[in-house]
Design a protein around this motif. Structure first.
Motif, PDB file in Angstrom:
ATOM      1  N   ALA A 105      38.571  37.847  38.649  1.00 22.39           N
ATOM      2  CA  ALA A 105      39.724  37.365  37.881  1.00 22.39           C
ATOM      3  C   ALA A 105      39.275  36.519  36.692  1.00 22.39           C
ATOM      4  O   ALA A 105      39.897  36.560  35.623  1.00 22.39           O
ATOM      5  CB  ALA A 105      40.649  36.568  38.788  1.00 22.39           C
ATOM      6  N   ARG A 123      38.250  38.743  33.741  1.00 26.77           N
ATOM      7  CA  ARG A 123      39.201  39.828  33.511  1.00 26.77           C
ATOM      8  C   ARG A 123      39.151  40.314  32.052  1.00 26.77           C
ATOM      9  O   ARG A 123      39.174  41.520  31.791  1.00 26.77           O
ATOM     10  CB  ARG A 123      40.616  39.361  33.863  1.00 26.77           C
ATOM     11  N   GLU A 140      42.714  45.729  38.498  1.00 25.31           N
ATOM     12  CA  GLU A 140      43.613  44.726  39.081  1.00 25.31           C
ATOM     13  C   GLU A 140      43.904  45.052  40.554  1.00 25.31           C
ATOM     14  O   GLU A 140      43.990  44.141  41.393  1.00 25.31           O
ATOM     15  CB  GLU A 140      44.911  44.674  38.282  1.00 25.31           C
TER      16      GLU A 140
END
Length: 268
Positions: free
Chosen positions: A194, A197, A232
């Motif tokens: 994350a 990203r 994701e």
């Protein structure tokens, strides 16, 4: 240790753990290569049916410009079929290569892993053939028709266009499973993914620009969009199913938890 001592006593060269891993990897690559060659020979006999399946998004007839274009198109679809048939074997050897790093309770997941990974690859190829390729063809053909051009597509270029999309999406659909497996092996963490990203989105755009059969922005986004979504999904899957199993405490940790006054005391 016993194997190493026996090898020394027998006068045989001692292989380090790294050499053993490399030797094991080479042996598994040879197996995958042999199965792949056999699968390509088998699928080459069904090249006509495979080209007909790839042609479903395109309603007109395909043509060929060079004497060798048709046979090279058959070879390309045979390679696609060979990779598809060899996928369970490659995944099996990939699992066996990482198996020493897994706990005994995790090694029983090999059959579900093979089934899920093979299913994801098939889903990716089907998604590309029935969703992505028709959209890309419709956009590019309509662009030429609007300019009073008559589309005539060669079988070699058409097969090459399809095979690139199918293989890319077939392997891309493995991304959530690979991310989850690496998370369980403590190689990566969902928080790390994350945090990077933005970098992953940039990498996906660069890969899409390289792998896209054409250089237009529309096809680039058609390929990059699903890759970003799969990334994701991989982060979410790693959070839900990729937690590393609890590591059993070592002997030193157990001794450290025992109070000093009771370390040598025997419990009756």
């Amino acid at each position: 240790m016993g194997d190493t001592l026996a090898a020394v006593q027998a006068g045989e060269p001692v292989r380090t753990p790294l050499r053993r891993h490399i030797s094991d990897l080479k042996r598994r690559l040879y197996w995958c290569g042999a199965v792949f060659l056999v699968a390509c020979v088998v699928t080459f006999t069904y090249a006509d049916e495979m080209i007909a399946w790839l042609k479903k998004p395109y309603s007109d007839d395909l043509i060929f410009y060079a004497p060798t274009e048709a046979i090279f198109a058959a070879i390309k679809v045979a390679l696609l079929g060979g990779i598809t048939l060899t996928m369970p074997v490659m995944l099996y050897h990939l699992w066996r290569f990482f198996e020493p790093a897994l706990l005994p309770g995790e090694r029983r997941w090999i059959v579900p892993f093979l089934a899920i990974a093979s299913g994801f690859f098939a889903m990716g190829a089907a998604f590309a053939n029935f969703v992505i390729v028709p959209l890309a063809l419709q956009f590019m053909l309509q662009f030429g028709v609007d300019r009073a051009l008559i589309p005539q597509i060669g079988v070699g270029l058409y097969v090459d266009f399809n095979v690139k999309f199918l293989l890319t999406f077939g392997f891309a659909f493995e991304m959530p499973l690979i991310i989850t497996l690496l998370s369980r092996l403590r190689v990566i963490t969902p928080d790390l993914l994350a945090r990077y990203r933005k970098h992953a989105i940039m990498v996906n755009l660069i890969l899409s620009a390289i792998l896209t059969p054409t250089s237009d922005l529309f096809n680039l986004l058609l390929m990059a969009g699903p890759l970003i979504v799969l990334y994701e999904i991989g982060i979410l899957s790693a959070r839900l199913f990729g937690r590393p199993p609890a590591r059993p405490p070592t002997e030193e940790e157990i001794q450290a938890d025992v109070p000093a006054g009771t370390a040598g005391r025997r419990v009756v």
